[in-house]
Scaffold this motif. Structure first.
Motif, PDB file in Angstrom:
ATOM      1  N   HIS A  48     -17.998 -23.927  21.980  1.00 29.82           N
ATOM      2  CA  HIS A  48     -17.277 -22.604  20.973  1.00 29.82           C
ATOM      3  C   HIS A  48     -16.730 -21.602  21.360  1.00 29.82           C
ATOM      4  N   GLU A  49     -15.320 -21.161  20.876  1.00 28.52           N
ATOM      5  CA  GLU A  49     -14.642 -20.741  21.055  1.00 28.52           C
ATOM      6  C   GLU A  49     -15.004 -19.073  21.414  1.00 28.52           C
ATOM      7  N   THR A  50     -16.425 -18.588  20.956  1.00 30.80           N
ATOM      8  CA  THR A  50     -17.404 -17.387  21.001  1.00 30.80           C
ATOM      9  C   THR A  50     -17.530 -17.357  22.934  1.00 30.80           C
ATOM     10  N   ALA A  51     -18.069 -18.828  22.695  1.00 26.57           N
ATOM     11  CA  ALA A  51     -18.432 -18.917  24.078  1.00 26.57           C
ATOM     12  C   ALA A  51     -17.025 -18.798  25.471  1.00 26.57           C
ATOM     13  N   VAL A  52     -16.648 -19.280  25.072  1.00 26.16           N
ATOM     14  CA  VAL A  52     -15.504 -19.045  26.397  1.00 26.16           C
ATOM     15  C   VAL A  52     -14.631 -18.208  26.490  1.00 26.16           C
ATOM     16  N   CYS A  53     -14.593 -17.130  25.413  1.00 25.65           N
ATOM     17  CA  CYS A  53     -13.534 -15.896  25.507  1.00 25.65           C
ATOM     18  C   CYS A  53     -14.684 -15.064  25.994  1.00 25.65           C
ATOM     19  N   ALA A  54     -16.205 -15.237  25.660  1.00 26.63           N
ATOM     20  CA  ALA A  54     -17.725 -14.112  26.105  1.00 26.63           C
ATOM     21  C   ALA A  54     -17.504 -14.018  27.199  1.00 26.63           C
ATOM     22  N   MET A  55     -17.237 -15.196  28.076  1.00 26.06           N
ATOM     23  CA  MET A  55     -17.482 -16.278  29.775  1.00 26.06           C
ATOM     24  C   MET A  55     -15.962 -15.110  30.608  1.00 26.06           C
ATOM     25  N   ALA A  56     -15.056 -15.362  30.026  1.00 27.64           N
ATOM     26  CA  ALA A  56     -13.838 -14.726  30.129  1.00 27.64           C
ATOM     27  C   ALA A  56     -14.098 -13.153  30.748  1.00 27.64           C
ATOM     28  N   ASP A  57     -14.197 -12.532  29.170  1.00 25.27           N
ATOM     29  CA  ASP A  57     -14.434 -11.371  29.103  1.00 25.27           C
ATOM     30  C   ASP A  57     -15.491 -10.375  30.209  1.00 25.27           C
ATOM     31  N   GLY A  58     -16.711 -11.241  30.017  1.00 27.42           N
ATOM     32  CA  GLY A  58     -17.483 -10.823  30.758  1.00 27.42           C
ATOM     33  C   GLY A  58     -17.023 -10.881  32.649  1.00 27.42           C
ATOM     34  N   LEU A  59     -16.292 -12.154  32.561  1.00 27.18           N
ATOM     35  CA  LEU A  59     -15.640 -12.045  34.286  1.00 27.18           C
ATOM     36  C   LEU A  59     -14.700 -11.095  34.035  1.00 27.18           C
ATOM     37  N   ALA A  60     -13.780 -11.200  33.782  1.00 24.37           N
ATOM     38  CA  ALA A  60     -12.288  -9.877  33.790  1.00 24.37           C
ATOM     39  C   ALA A  60     -13.411  -8.354  34.258  1.00 24.37           C
ATOM     40  N   ARG A  61     -13.956  -8.142  32.890  1.00 19.65           N
ATOM     41  CA  ARG A  61     -15.003  -7.060  33.035  1.00 19.65           C
ATOM     42  C   ARG A  61     -15.185  -6.705  34.548  1.00 19.65           C
ATOM     43  N   LEU A  62     -16.184  -7.518  35.005  1.00 19.72           N
ATOM     44  CA  LEU A  62     -16.759  -7.160  36.395  1.00 19.72           C
ATOM     45  C   LEU A  62     -15.511  -7.236  37.503  1.00 19.72           C
ATOM     46  N   THR A  63     -14.646  -8.519  37.298  1.00 23.79           N
ATOM     47  CA  THR A  63     -13.727  -8.157  38.388  1.00 23.79           C
ATOM     48  C   THR A  63     -12.589  -7.265  38.711  1.00 23.79           C
ATOM     49  N   PHE A  89     -12.223  -3.780  22.488  1.00 22.88           N
ATOM     50  CA  PHE A  89     -13.393  -2.137  22.907  1.00 22.88           C
ATOM     51  C   PHE A  89     -13.198  -2.169  24.348  1.00 22.88           C
ATOM     52  N   SER A  90     -13.442  -2.874  24.837  1.00 23.26           N
ATOM     53  CA  SER A  90     -14.019  -3.008  26.627  1.00 23.26           C
ATOM     54  C   SER A  90     -12.749  -3.015  27.411  1.00 23.26           C
ATOM     55  N   HIS A  91     -11.473  -2.920  27.248  1.00 23.04           N
ATOM     56  CA  HIS A  91      -9.956  -2.926  27.743  1.00 23.04           C
ATOM     57  C   HIS A  91     -10.293  -4.572  29.038  1.00 23.04           C
ATOM     58  N   SER A  92     -10.522  -5.418  28.594  1.00 22.64           N
ATOM     59  CA  SER A  92     -10.473  -6.487  29.298  1.00 22.64           C
ATOM     60  C   SER A  92      -8.747  -7.408  28.917  1.00 22.64           C
ATOM     61  N   PRO A  93      -8.566  -7.028  30.915  1.00 18.00           N
ATOM     62  CA  PRO A  93      -7.129  -8.458  30.397  1.00 18.00           C
ATOM     63  C   PRO A  93      -7.894  -9.847  30.577  1.00 18.00           C
ATOM     64  N   LEU A  94      -7.567 -10.026  29.470  1.00 13.84           N
ATOM     65  CA  LEU A  94      -7.565 -11.355  29.433  1.00 13.84           C
ATOM     66  C   LEU A  94      -6.310 -12.037  28.415  1.00 13.84           C
ATOM     67  N   LEU A  95      -5.719 -13.231  28.848  1.00 12.96           N
ATOM     68  CA  LEU A  95      -4.046 -13.920  28.632  1.00 12.96           C
ATOM     69  C   LEU A  95      -4.603 -14.897  27.998  1.00 12.96           C
ATOM     70  N   LEU A  96      -4.596 -14.843  26.379  1.00 13.95           N
ATOM     71  CA  LEU A  96      -4.705 -16.092  25.747  1.00 13.95           C
ATOM     72  C   LEU A  96      -4.059 -16.961  25.456  1.00 13.95           C
TER      73      LEU A  96
END
Length: 540
Positions: A48-63, A89-96
């Protein structure tokens, strides 16, 4: 012959991208075929898109490294928007990379078609709608450059399937080969501004120092923040919606915890101070506004320092300083004298008014002992992903974190982030990760556990089950009829079969229990090879 999807992946590989998180659809088939033709970039499938976006957000925030997400046209984007809201709001660097219908069907109201730019624009820093193959490369380079500027956040490329599948004939554009030159910020604070700020710190007046998430992102800055706080004899607060722990532990005499999210409580907490200093914070952001509006800033001067004008609040008596936060904090700390005392100077009456009162620390029967025990079992280097909502304050009272970058909370308020974010962080393989989530939050984000099982990621998920939306009940303390509308029971969720279907071992416990009984379950829960879930039922 290579097509534009192949070139897109080749370019991302040159930028160091090693994985793309995605949930595919027909508009992404050209990208899927291109992924199958190469081996440098891994495709991490989510249900689900909720899962993949949350995964990418978590990894982006960590690294703090750019993560890439592939989304499917209008329905997929709509599913993902709650997590994109959090990432903003967490300023996560995500390329969508958002798939789009064939441009040749744009005037026929095509199946899955929509104006994606209008859908996504309010949630991202910028969006590029690719309507011509020649625009893809230059838009991609602009997007990559924007992601490198702090504060960062999601950016989006809208990619029609017919453009991605179009052949690239003899493309010798050197920009396909050239890397994006890193963006460098040079907005260093002047010596005059630094000296004025140091003079402010030295003034013998009650001062509050409000620290935002953006001020504690870089662990190298934390010692400088410590010097600034203690030199100014400041009472230190985290911002109301803090998603990381501050640089001071709870037992530090300067630290007074997180500011309240209700306006009336926030005003009471800050009213005693003559000067309020904000570093990288949205200290004016509240959850509710009371009928009796209490603008605490009418009685205090405010100095706010930030790297982005979007976060300034132009209240009366406010001084705003636009500067790189790291450069400002380090510059001020370097200008301070040596031998700064580590104890705050007590200001009569301030501590009694600002320390959380004992009654604010009370929780329902049996829960405080559980949160205390849980905090003692979590190793100092374990990353805690916190979406516990109603239990968060109790957890933070006992969770002493000395290791930087080991605590992350949800930023935007969209439920379903915690499990996916923890799964995403496990891809870094640096430290063990535990997600602590409420039952309502968990039900929004269980999809991510399938991906964790597929990769056998050692993520731990603790679901605190209070059988309802307790955070809302707490705001309606004397309305039992309203409470019944917020229950998650009748039927009660049966977690064992639900999670077994996602290939996760499940442990269940019920409050109240003796700590040694909990610890036995904890050891089983923590020692699993792949993902595991522990459901703790609050006895209500």
């Amino acid at each position: 012959m290579a097509n534009y999807a192949d070139y897109l992946l080749m370019w991302l590989t040159r930028q160091g991208v090693t994985r793309i998180f995605g949930n595919p659809g027909t508009t992404e088939l050209p990208l899927i075929e291109a992924l199958a033709r190469q081996s440098q970039i891994e495709y991490v499938l989510g249900l689900h898109e909720t899962a993949v976006c949350a995964m990418a957000d978590g990894l982006a925030r960590l690294t703090r490294h750019i993560q890439v997400v592939s989304l499917h046209a209008a329905p997929g984007l709509a599913n993902a928007e709650a997590m994109i809201y959090n990432a903003a709001f967490s300023h996560s660097p995500l390329l969508l990379l958002i798939g789009q219908q064939d441009t040749r069907l744009s005037y026929e109201r095509p199946f899955l078609g929509a104006d994606l730019k209008d859908m996504i624009k309010p949630l991202v820093l910028d969006v590029w709608d690719i309507t011509d193959p020649d625009h893809l490369l230059r838009s991609l380079r602009q997007a990559w450059a924007r992601l490198q500027v702090e504060p960062s956040g999601p950016v989006a490329l809208i990619l029609p399937m017919n453009i991605l599948s179009q052949s690239v004939e003899n493309n010798e554009d050197p920009l396909w080969q050239a890397p994006v030159v890193p963006v460098r910020t040079t907005n260093q604070p002047s010596q005059e501004i630094i000296e004025e700020f140091v003079s402010l710190l030295a003034r013998p007046i009650p001062k509050a120092l409000v620290i935002g998430d953006r001020a504690v992102t870089n662990p190298e800055v934390l010692p400088a923040l410590f010097r600034v706080a203690h030199y100014g004899h400041c009472d230190v607060f985290s911002e109301p919606f803090a998603t990381q722990l501050t640089f001071l532990p709870w037992n530090d005499g300067c630290y007074y915890g997180r500011l309240p999210r209700q306006e009336k409580d926030l005003a009471r907490r800050l009213a005693p101070y003559r000067h309020v200093i904000g570093l990288g914070t949205e200290m004016f952001r509240v959850f509710t506004r009371d009928e009796d509006h209490l603008p605490w800033w009418d009685q205090a001067q405010v100095t706010q320092v930030d790297s982005d004008v979007r976060y300034f609040h132009y209240a009366p008596g406010t001084t705003s300083i636009l500067s790189s936060l790291d450069a400002f904090i380090i510059g001020v700390a370097n200008d301070l004298p040596d031998g700064i005392p580590c104890e705050p100077r007590a200001v009569s009456g301030i501590q009694d008014l600002t320390r959380p009162r004992a009654e604010e620390w009370e929780t329902r029967d049996g829960t405080e002992q559980f949160w205390s025990s849980l905090a003692s079992w979590i190793s100092p280097d374990m990353i805690v992903v916190d979406e516990s909502i109603s239990g968060q304050n109790a957890l933070l009272r006992h969770l002493q974190r000395q290791e930087p970058k080991t605590y992350y909370a949800q930023a935007g308020g969209s439920l379903g982030w915690g499990i996916g974010a923890a799964v995403g962080m496990c891809f870094d393989q640096g430290k063990p990760v535990i997600a602590i989530v409420g039952d309502g939050s968990a039900l929004f984000g269980l999809y991510a556990l399938w991906t964790a099982a597929q990769y056998q990621l050692p993520v731990r998920v603790l679901i605190y089950d209070n059988h309802g939306y307790q955070i809302l009940k707490d705001q309606l303390p004397d309305n039992p009829r309203a409470h019944s509308l917020l229950d998650i029971r009748g039927p009660t969720i049966r977690w064992q079969p639900l999670l077994a279907g996602l290939s996760c071992p499940v442990f269940e416990s019920e409050l109240p229990k003796e700590p040694w009984e909990f610890e036995k379950v904890w050891q089983q829960f923590i020692s699993q090879r792949g993902p595991s879930v522990w459901v703790v039922h609050e006895k209500i």
